[in-house]
Design a protein around this motif. Structure first.
Motif, short mmCIF file in Angstrom:
data_model
loop_
_atom_site.label_atom_id
_atom_site.label_comp_id
_atom_site.label_asym_id
_atom_site.label_seq_id
_atom_site.Cartn_x
_atom_site.Cartn_y
_atom_site.Cartn_z
N SER A 177 0.87 -1.17 0.00
CA SER A 177 0.00 0.00 0.00
C SER A 177 0.90 1.22 0.00
CB SER A 177 -0.92 0.01 1.23
OG SER A 177 -1.72 1.18 1.25
N PRO A 178 1.29 1.71 -1.17
CA PRO A 178 2.27 2.80 -1.26
C PRO A 178 1.90 4.05 -0.47
CG PRO A 178 1.92 1.80 -3.41
CD PRO A 178 0.89 1.22 -2.50
N ARG A 179 0.62 4.38 -0.41
CA ARG A 179 0.26 5.60 0.32
C ARG A 179 0.55 5.44 1.81
NH1 ARG A 179 -4.88 8.65 2.00
NH2 ARG A 179 -3.94 10.66 2.50
N ILE A 180 0.31 4.24 2.34
CA ILE A 180 0.62 4.02 3.76
C ILE A 180 2.13 4.00 4.00
CG2 ILE A 180 0.45 2.42 5.70
CD1 ILE A 180 -2.25 1.54 4.68
N THR A 181 2.84 3.19 3.21
CA THR A 181 4.26 2.98 3.47
C THR A 181 5.15 4.13 3.03
OG1 THR A 181 4.49 1.76 1.39
CG2 THR A 181 4.04 0.47 3.38
N GLN A 182 4.75 4.85 1.99
CA GLN A 182 5.62 5.90 1.44
C GLN A 182 5.20 7.31 1.84
OE1 GLN A 182 6.07 5.28 -2.82
NE2 GLN A 182 6.15 3.06 -2.54
N GLU A 183 3.97 7.47 2.31
CA GLU A 183 3.50 8.81 2.65
C GLU A 183 3.08 8.92 4.12
OE1 GLU A 183 -0.32 11.73 1.72
OE2 GLU A 183 0.28 10.25 0.21
N LEU A 184 2.09 8.14 4.53
CA LEU A 184 1.50 8.33 5.85
C LEU A 184 2.44 7.95 6.99
CD1 LEU A 184 -2.11 7.05 5.05
CD2 LEU A 184 -1.35 9.43 5.31
N LEU A 185 3.07 6.78 6.89
CA LEU A 185 3.98 6.37 7.96
C LEU A 185 5.20 7.29 8.05
CD1 LEU A 185 3.83 2.46 7.73
CD2 LEU A 185 2.87 3.92 9.52
N PRO A 186 5.88 7.60 6.94
CA PRO A 186 7.02 8.52 7.04
C PRO A 186 6.64 9.88 7.62
CG PRO A 186 7.08 7.37 4.94
CD PRO A 186 5.75 7.04 5.57
N LYS A 187 5.47 10.41 7.24
CA LYS A 187 5.03 11.70 7.77
C LYS A 187 4.82 11.61 9.27
CE LYS A 187 1.50 15.29 7.29
NZ LYS A 187 0.22 15.68 6.63
N SER A 188 4.18 10.54 9.73
CA SER A 188 3.91 10.40 11.18
C SER A 188 5.20 10.26 11.97
CB SER A 188 3.00 9.20 11.43
OG SER A 188 3.71 7.98 11.32
N ARG A 189 6.22 9.64 11.38
CA ARG A 189 7.47 9.40 12.10
C ARG A 189 8.33 10.66 12.24
NH1 ARG A 189 8.60 3.57 9.13
NH2 ARG A 189 7.17 2.36 10.45
N ARG A 190 7.97 11.69 11.53
CA ARG A 190 8.69 12.96 11.70
C ARG A 190 8.18 13.73 12.92
NH1 ARG A 190 8.50 12.92 5.87
NH2 ARG A 190 6.55 14.12 5.85
N GLU A 191 7.07 13.27 13.47
CA GLU A 191 6.43 13.96 14.59
C GLU A 191 6.83 13.32 15.91
OE1 GLU A 191 5.10 16.28 16.85
OE2 GLU A 191 4.24 16.86 14.90
N SER A 192 7.63 14.05 16.70
CA SER A 192 8.06 13.51 18.00
C SER A 192 6.93 13.50 19.01
CB SER A 192 9.25 14.31 18.53
OG SER A 192 8.90 15.68 18.68
N ASN A 193 5.95 14.39 18.84
CA ASN A 193 4.76 14.38 19.70
C ASN A 193 3.80 13.33 19.17
OD1 ASN A 193 2.48 14.82 21.21
ND2 ASN A 193 2.11 16.91 20.47
N ARG A 194 3.81 12.17 19.78
CA ARG A 194 3.07 11.04 19.23
C ARG A 194 1.55 11.20 19.38
NH1 ARG A 194 5.31 9.53 15.48
NH2 ARG A 194 4.35 7.45 15.50
N GLY A 195 1.14 12.19 20.16
CA GLY A 195 -0.29 12.47 20.26
C GLY A 195 -0.81 13.29 19.10
N ALA A 196 0.09 13.73 18.22
CA ALA A 196 -0.30 14.62 17.12
C ALA A 196 -0.32 13.92 15.77
CB ALA A 196 0.66 15.81 17.08
N VAL A 197 -0.45 12.59 15.78
CA VAL A 197 -0.39 11.84 14.51
C VAL A 197 -1.74 11.20 14.16
CG1 VAL A 197 2.08 11.40 14.66
CG2 VAL A 197 0.49 9.81 15.75
N MET A 198 -2.81 11.71 14.74
CA MET A 198 -4.14 11.14 14.55
C MET A 198 -4.54 11.10 13.08
SD MET A 198 -6.65 9.93 16.47
CE MET A 198 -8.38 9.48 16.30
#
Length: 525
Positions: A448-469
């Motif tokens: 699923s390219p959108r999950i693996t290449q876009e959504l997960l990488p974007k969420s991992r840039r956020e150190s505040n894990r409560g802000a990845v909803m």
């Protein structure tokens, strides 16, 4: 008298015990030096951390150390063998400084080179279905001096400390473990709270205190015997006969309900309940001709009645789950309920007819007979009943012991099979990332390219894990559209124990792994 304890009531119980006044349990040794015997239906598949991305972690947490860990009550990684932190603002350089004087149980030094060796051998061996999949963001490891190691990442990854806290990243002695082969001699050497003195596969593990241990764990017993049971009925019987002191994993809902009854047979027992993030789900292998068709998977999702499943089989010890991310974790949604609504045979029939499927779909569902307890067979019998009563499916059931089932799904043998997931770490990433991509933990490619290449990488840039909803809600929408996985239920966790065993309410860490050092013989009234 039977005693039921929730985590919320634990503090009150402790206060009562202090006020009431107690005396040490009879015996030659102080309560804190007596051995505890634990029963479980969840036995290790390997003794080598480089090969384990499964319930083997329950043993590893107690005999190995990791750089950081999750002590009871923590939600973020805390120091274990080292103090660690990101050295940059982009979450790509992570530095750890080992505590002074660390040694493995054989007396060898635990230094930065051993840390580097331990992690790099996971990548070198790249065991099929093993934990190398957790290290996708790791570029290289450098040792600065004997106590300092630096992890350089190939992309921003705020979850990397969570990965290092998993028992998969256990630190091993280079002199004891090959750099490119799994250890298979039935032994292990670590630096954790306990030493593995004896191990019989599928039978028992004997743990004694590690005299050279330096870590956060305060051991409240003199050692632990773990007995592995094939059936939960035998495990509960052993508890009632006082052959074991406590149980972990494998209790069926019927057994939990029965243990709550105020009956003579439950005299002297307690049941500790805690919120769980364990989930159960179905996996569809699209190499199979039948489930390769999206309408078939969607029709199954339309028919399955989670409320009936939970009510009939799990009797209040679990709750329906409509996303891969469970309640209590950021990103939890009810996307499958929102998309498919309540169970409907008419809607399922329309989905199949729209795809030109007019005859009942022949399916085989596979499940493990021993890993999750005896209730799994009842669960799959209920799924079969629901699907066949719709008139749209004919379902054959096949059960196998976990090791055999695991060998089968790794080779793509099963079209539909049941799995459970206990989190590697308490973050939404860990309920999505392991299941997507070409080389996922299920050995059933789900690209699923959108999950693996876009959504997960974007969420991992956020150190505040409560802000990845937002990112994880979007991932859940995609997964509900694809129906490559079908979440079924989220469980609660139970430890049944003798009343003279204390610490059960603190024994489970945020990864739902049992910290055996928390258990003790407590004072009696």
């Amino acid at each position: 008298m039977f005693n039921r304890t929730s985590l919320q009531a634990a503090a009150a119980l402790a206060s009562i015990s202090l006020v009431s006044g107690c005396s040490l349990i009879s015996g030659d040794e102080p309560a804190g030096e007596q051995r505890i015997v634990i029963g479980t239906t969840s036995s290790p598949t390997t003794l080598d951390p480089a090969a384990a991305w499964d319930n083997s972690w329950e043993l590893f947490r107690n005999v190995f150390q990791t750089l950081v860990s999750f002590p009871t009550g923590s939600t973020t990684p805390q120091p274990d063998a080292a103090d660690c932190k990101f050295k940059d603002t982009s979450s790509q350089v992570y530095e750890c400084t080992l505590h002074e004087g660390l040694k493995f149980s054989n007396g060898h030094n635990l230094d930065a080179k051993a840390v580097q060796y331990s992690i790099e051998r996971i990548r070198t061996i790249d065991f099929e279905g093993g934990p190398n999949g957790l290290l996708g963001s790791l570029e290289e490891i450098e040792t600065v001096d004997d106590r300092t190691v630096v992890f350089k990442l190939n992309k921003p990854d705020a979850t990397f400390p969570f990965v290092l806290a998993t028992p998969a990243m256990s630190l091993v002695d280079p002199a004891e473990y090959s750099a490119d082969k799994i250890r298979e001699d039935g032994k292990l050497v670590g630096s954790g709270p306990y030493v593995l003195d004896e191990y019989e596969d599928g039978s028992k593990a004997e743990l004694t205190k590690n005299p050279s241990y330096k870590g956060f764990a305060e051991r409240k017993n003199g050692g632990v015997t773990i007995r592995y049971f094939k059936e939960s009925e035998a495990m509960v019987g052993a508890l009632k006969k006082k052959e074991i002191d406590a149980t972990y994993r494998g209790l069926t809902s019927e057994e939990v309900i029965a243990l709550q009854d105020d009956k003579p047979e439950n005299e002297g027992l307690q049941l500790v309940e805690s919120p769980g993030s364990d989930i159960r789900y179905l996996v569809f292998n699209t190499k199979d001709a039948a489930v390769a068709k999206a309408p078939v998977r969607k029709a199954i999702a339309q028919v399955v009645d989670r409320n009936a499943l939970v009510s009939k089989v799990y009797q209040g010890t679990a709750e329906p789950l409509y996303s891969m991310i469970p309640k209590g974790i950021v990103g939890h949604t009810t996307e499958f309920l929102d998309r498919f609504g309540e169970p409907s045979v008419d809607k399922a029939r329309a989905i199949l007819r729209g795809a030109g499927i007019t005859e009942p779909v022949q399916l085989t569902f596979w499940f493990t007979t021993d890993r999750y307890g005896s209730g799994t067979a009842l669960e799959f019998a209920e799924l079969k009943r629901q699907l066949e009563e719709s008139g749209l499916f004919k379902v054959a059931l096949r059960g196998k012991p976990w090791k055999e089932l695991q060998a089968g799904f790794k080779t793509g043998k099963y079209p539909v099979f049941g799995r459970g997931w206990s989190p590697d770490f308490p973050d939404p990433d860990n309920f999505i990332a392991p299941f997507v991509g070409k080389n996922n933990v299920l050995q059933t490619p789900y690209e699923s390219p959108r999950i693996t290449q876009e959504l997960l990488p974007k969420s991992r840039r956020e150190s505040n894990r409560g802000a990845v909803m937002d990112e994880f809600e979007s991932a859940e929408e995609i997964m509900a559209q694809d129906v490559r996985l079908l979440p079924l239920w989220q469980g609660k966790l139970y430890i049944a124990a003798s009343e003279d065993v204390g610490g059960a309410e603190r024994a489970l860490d945020p990864q739902t792994v049992m910290q055996l050092w928390e258990l003790s013989r407590r004072t009696s009234w």
